[in-house]
Design an enzyme around this catalytic site. Structure first.
Site, PDB file in Angstrom:
ATOM      1  CB  ALA A  20      -0.941  -0.008   1.206  1.00 32.00           C
ATOM      2  NE  ARG A  40      -3.500  -4.535   9.465  1.00 36.96           N
ATOM      3  CZ  ARG A  40      -4.587  -5.112   9.940  1.00 36.96           C
ATOM      4  NH1 ARG A  40      -5.195  -4.600  10.993  1.00 36.96           N
ATOM      5  NH2 ARG A  40      -5.093  -6.198   9.389  1.00 36.96           N
ATOM      6  CD  GLN A  50       1.268  -7.181   0.598  1.00 37.74           C
ATOM      7  OE1 GLN A  50       0.665  -7.609   1.583  1.00 37.74           O
ATOM      8  NE2 GLN A  50       2.320  -6.394   0.706  1.00 37.74           N
ATOM      9  CB  ILE A  54      -6.896  -4.550  -4.520  1.00 42.23           C
ATOM     10  CG1 ILE A  54      -7.197  -3.572  -3.372  1.00 42.23           C
ATOM     11  CG2 ILE A  54      -6.416  -5.887  -3.954  1.00 42.23           C
ATOM     12  CD1 ILE A  54      -8.255  -4.057  -2.381  1.00 42.23           C
ATOM     13  CG  ASP A  55      -4.010   0.624  -6.332  1.00 51.39           C
ATOM     14  OD1 ASP A  55      -3.404   0.150  -7.319  1.00 51.39           O
ATOM     15  OD2 ASP A  55      -3.426   1.036  -5.311  1.00 51.39           O
ATOM     16  CG  HIS A  58      -3.760  -9.721  -1.537  1.00 55.56           C
ATOM     17  ND1 HIS A  58      -3.026  -8.881  -0.719  1.00 55.56           N
ATOM     18  CD2 HIS A  58      -3.420 -10.982  -1.167  1.00 55.56           C
ATOM     19  CE1 HIS A  58      -2.290  -9.601   0.108  1.00 55.56           C
ATOM     20  NE2 HIS A  58      -2.495 -10.881  -0.148  1.00 55.56           N
ATOM     21  CB  THR A  71       4.689  -4.134   1.748  1.00 58.38           C
ATOM     22  OG1 THR A  71       4.118  -5.148   2.592  1.00 58.38           O
ATOM     23  CG2 THR A  71       5.948  -4.674   1.105  1.00 58.38           C
ATOM     24  CB  SER A  72       4.593  -3.679   7.342  1.00 62.32           C
ATOM     25  OG  SER A  72       3.366  -4.351   7.080  1.00 62.32           O
ATOM     26  CG  ASN A 112       9.147  -0.650   3.295  1.00 60.30           C
ATOM     27  OD1 ASN A 112       8.252  -0.258   2.565  1.00 60.30           O
ATOM     28  ND2 ASN A 112       9.363  -1.925   3.543  1.00 60.30           N
TER      29      ASN A 112
END
Length: 231
Positions: free
Chosen positions: A24, A36, A100, A102-103, A118, A184-185, A208
């Site tokens: 994200a 989050r 990951q 989804i956009d 995803h 991404t974490s 990151n």
């Protein structure tokens, strides 16, 4: 950091098949919130996301699912940013992106080698008759005329990863001679577990804002947009 940047540039130059693993944090520069953080889409929700975005809620409380997804997850006017475009440029020459996100911004950026691990929000269908539908139809209602529930083809809590996508992802990781993690974490499985399939001598880098807890990964901490502009 300058030494790390030069090492990463050297690895990029030498690599024949690069795999990017993204999350994200790549799309926040396109004004799509992450999940989050304090400004993320889960912040302030009184119901845990694991419940709202679950297969159970989709079928048994479809209005709750629909309202959350429509109000928090769709950004149809969002455009690819420099990170999407830079990754697309590299992948179209010698790599693959496993995301990951989804956009759909990676495909909008022109990336021809994308695995949407995803799923994506704009792949929409009826769960009863399986008819493919467009976003404008879904905007009007989650109820299909056949009596089925309309949904985006994204992986919900309680659902498994598409087997073809998983197999393709593993295959790309196995043949990669450079892996770069961005935005991404890297704590969500099975996505984070993909690294287990890499060749032991394949270098892995992470770009990151915060470090990933993995000693085997070389890390450049900072804003990915700024860092990729220097590559």
């Amino acid at each position: 950091m300058q030494e790390n940047m030069q090492d990463l540039k050297n690895d990029l130059s030498k690599a024949q098949h690069i795999v990017f693993l993204t999350g994200a944090g790549v799309s926040t520069h396109s004004n799509i919130p992450d999940y989050r953080s304090k400004s993320g889409i889960y912040n302030g929700s009184t119901i845990p996301p694991e419940i709202i975005l679950s297969e159970d809620t989709l079928y048994h409380r479809p209005n709750l699912f629909y309202q959350f997804v429509m109000n928090n997850m769709y950004f149809p006017k969002a455009q690819p940013n420099f990170i999407h475009k830079k990754i697309a440029d590299i992948c179209n020459k010698k790599g693959t992106l496993i995301t990951q996100n989804i956009d759909c911004l990676d495909t909008k950026a022109g990336n021809k080698h994308v695995i949407e691990f995803h799923g994506n929000l704009y792949d929409i269908y009826c769960t009863k008759c399986l008819q493919t539908l467009d976003f404008k139809t879904y905007q009007k209602s989650y109820k299909h005329y056949c009596g089925g529930i309309i949904r985006p083809n994204i992986v919900l809590y309680g659902e498994g990863i598409d087997e073809q996508k998983l197999t393709k992802s593993i295959s790309n990781i196995q043949k990669a001679d450079l892996i770069i993690i961005i935005g991404t974490s890297f704590v969500v499985y099975p996505f984070a577990g993909l690294l287990a399939y890499r060749q032991k001598d394949t270098p892995v880098w992470a770009i990151n804002k915060t470090k990933i807890d993995a000693p085997s990964i070389r890390q450049i901490t900072g804003d990915a947009l700024t860092i990729l502009k220097d590559l």
